[in-house]
Scaffold this active site. Sequence first.
Site, PDB file in Angstrom:
ATOM      1  N   ASP A   1       0.878  -1.165   0.000  1.00 10.35           N
ATOM      2  CA  ASP A   1       0.000   0.000   0.000  1.00 10.35           C
ATOM      3  C   ASP A   1       0.927   1.230   0.000  1.00 10.35           C
ATOM      4  OD1 ASP A   1      -2.282   1.621   0.279  1.00 10.35           O
ATOM      5  OD2 ASP A   1      -2.117   1.592   2.454  1.00 10.35           O
TER       6      ASP A   1
ATOM      7  N   ASP B   1      -0.065   4.908   1.476  1.00 15.97           N
ATOM      8  CA  ASP B   1      -0.183   5.747   2.677  1.00 15.97           C
ATOM      9  C   ASP B   1       0.048   4.933   3.944  1.00 15.97           C
ATOM     10  OD1 ASP B   1      -1.067   8.307   1.428  1.00 15.97           O
ATOM     11  OD2 ASP B   1      -2.726   7.043   0.750  1.00 15.97           O
TER      12      ASP B   1
ATOM     13  N   LYS C   1     -18.686  12.181   8.566  1.00 15.95           N
ATOM     14  CA  LYS C   1     -18.132  11.171   7.659  1.00 15.95           C
ATOM     15  C   LYS C   1     -17.982  11.724   6.247  1.00 15.95           C
ATOM     16  CE  LYS C   1     -19.428   6.720   5.612  1.00 15.95           C
ATOM     17  NZ  LYS C   1     -20.483   5.669   5.564  1.00 15.95           N
TER      18      LYS C   1
ATOM     19  N   SER D   1     -17.792  14.882   5.350  1.00 19.46           N
ATOM     20  CA  SER D   1     -16.811  15.972   5.324  1.00 19.46           C
ATOM     21  C   SER D   1     -15.385  15.425   5.288  1.00 19.46           C
ATOM     22  CB  SER D   1     -16.998  16.881   6.544  1.00 19.46           C
ATOM     23  OG  SER D   1     -18.265  17.523   6.499  1.00 19.46           O
TER      24      SER D   1
ATOM     25  N   ILE E   1     -11.627  13.281  -1.378  1.00 21.24           N
ATOM     26  CA  ILE E   1     -12.169  13.229  -2.738  1.00 21.24           C
ATOM     27  C   ILE E   1     -11.998  14.555  -3.486  1.00 21.24           C
ATOM     28  CG2 ILE E   1     -14.329  13.058  -4.054  1.00 21.24           C
ATOM     29  CD1 ILE E   1     -15.221  10.886  -2.192  1.00 21.24           C
TER      30      ILE E   1
ATOM     31  N   ASP F   1      -1.564  -0.893   6.044  1.00 18.06           N
ATOM     32  CA  ASP F   1      -1.823  -0.437   7.423  1.00 18.06           C
ATOM     33  C   ASP F   1      -3.270  -0.656   7.846  1.00 18.06           C
ATOM     34  OD1 ASP F   1      -2.416   1.904   5.541  1.00 18.06           O
ATOM     35  OD2 ASP F   1      -3.283   2.628   7.417  1.00 18.06           O
TER      36      ASP F   1
END
Length: 555
Positions: free
Chosen positions: A106, A108, A255, A257, A263, A393
């Site tokens: 992954d 991040d 959630k 926000s 996005i 993670d």
Amino acid sequence: MAGAAATRVLLQAAGKASVVRAAAAPASGLCSCCILKTGAYCTLAPPPQPSAPPADMKSYLWTRYNEAKKVTKELVPSIMSNLLNPDAIFSNNEMSLSDIEIYGFDYDYTLVFYSKHLHTLIFNAARDLLINEHRYPAEIRKYDYDPNFAIRGLHYDVHRALLMKIDAFHYIQLGTVYRGLSVVPDEEVIAMYDGSHVPLEQMSDFYGKSSQGNTMKQFMDIFSLPEMTLLSCVNEHFLKNNIDYEPVHLYKDVKDSIRDVHIKGIMYHAIEADIEKYICYAEQTRAVLAKLADHGKKMFLITNSPSSFVDRGMKFIVGKDWRDLFDVVIVQADKPNFFNDKRRPFRKVNERGVLLWDKINELQKGQIYKQGNLYEFLKLTGWRGSKVLYFGDHIYSDLADLTLKHGWRTGAIIPELRTEIKIMNTQQYIQTMTWLQTLTGLLEHMQVHRDPDSQLILQEWKKERKEMRELTRNFFNSQFGSLFRTDQNPTYFLRRLSRFADIYMASLSCLLNYDPDYTFYPRRTPLQHELPPWSDQLCTGTFRIPFLQEMVQLK
């Protein structure tokens, strides 16, 4: 996790001592050396004859207490000489790196780590979106991000607006239930939940989400720390100002926000504009990748982050030639859907970030691909089964499907692990935890004394034990304690970690400490019915604590 070093030393010491003491047992059957300050008899000697309780139970119990405390103090130097290694890799399942041909990552919090400034950025941006787009009171702008408030793995009761810590058996850890920024009294929690157990049908779905009538959402992502804090801060503002609100709407708005910060590119643009502020540069990432490449390992990257963002970050931490190290690079994968949805084809991304319309018949080295799905990935690469090791993670989105459905090996990156182990290695923590377990053992052995004097003393010990548990929690996080343990039990987070990760570590740099052919062997930890007889004689009662051995690791 807690007390692992103490357990190991006590186990070793007691194992040696039991043999010596049994050999020295007097003919009467009473092994005077094996009483171990608790009044218990050695199981290796003939059983003792029943005897009347001591005439002065107060003196008897406090003598045992003081002697146990002395023994505990004497044990601490031995434990301090056998500490845990924060840079170790810990194993849940036997795995040999010699069998691994392909390494996946992954992005991040796996290849790249972020500074403390990033969570403040996410919190502030989401808070402003609540005000500007969801018409929330401008007064919530007075709340700032507190990096010390929440920990990963917490559950949030969407309907009651409560943030809490739950253990592996679905029990709420009392004292860790927060309404807003204030702890909820234990009595109120017990009344609301008819005890402290959360039924399975109320828990979140497989990926930790609250859906299909489930009331609990579990926050497993490191990026969710600002979300939990923002939820708590807005709840606090509404409660303090007697503002009537629907908790379900608040949860959804926060959630959305937080989602929009990602996005709409707010987070990505901010990081790219000031990369040195937000990304923790570390040469170890390139060193790990270079080591694997030098040993002929194939490597790939599957991330949900966008192409330009990944390219900018990898150039910063690895170098302009970072793509040369990877055989396949996939961005905006939309995990965990990437692992389950068979419909979305791959699309190639050109150097300007434009999506091409070509049909993808092969995944070429040096190219970047968007979307796609794992089934097509397996078809095009042939990388199947236990020869693949993937690091991430997020326990659910990164690892669960891979180990359950596809047989890949998995490695969890848990940055909090290094901090927690360093705390566990401190003398203050070891002293506190060793005495806590000793006191638990005393309570366990002495509870047979039912006379009024004994019961008063036992109540004092129980009160001290409760206070020490709170002290132990505060070593890690004042509100919620350790990521891995709720009092004596593993957390719900650890339960998932143990199930979905073959190995886990604080960062990829830990791989530099191991040979590419190294085999990880998990410790064979005794089940409750497998415990050796002499372990019952330990005044600490350590081995009666479920799963304690599961976290014992040597340097």
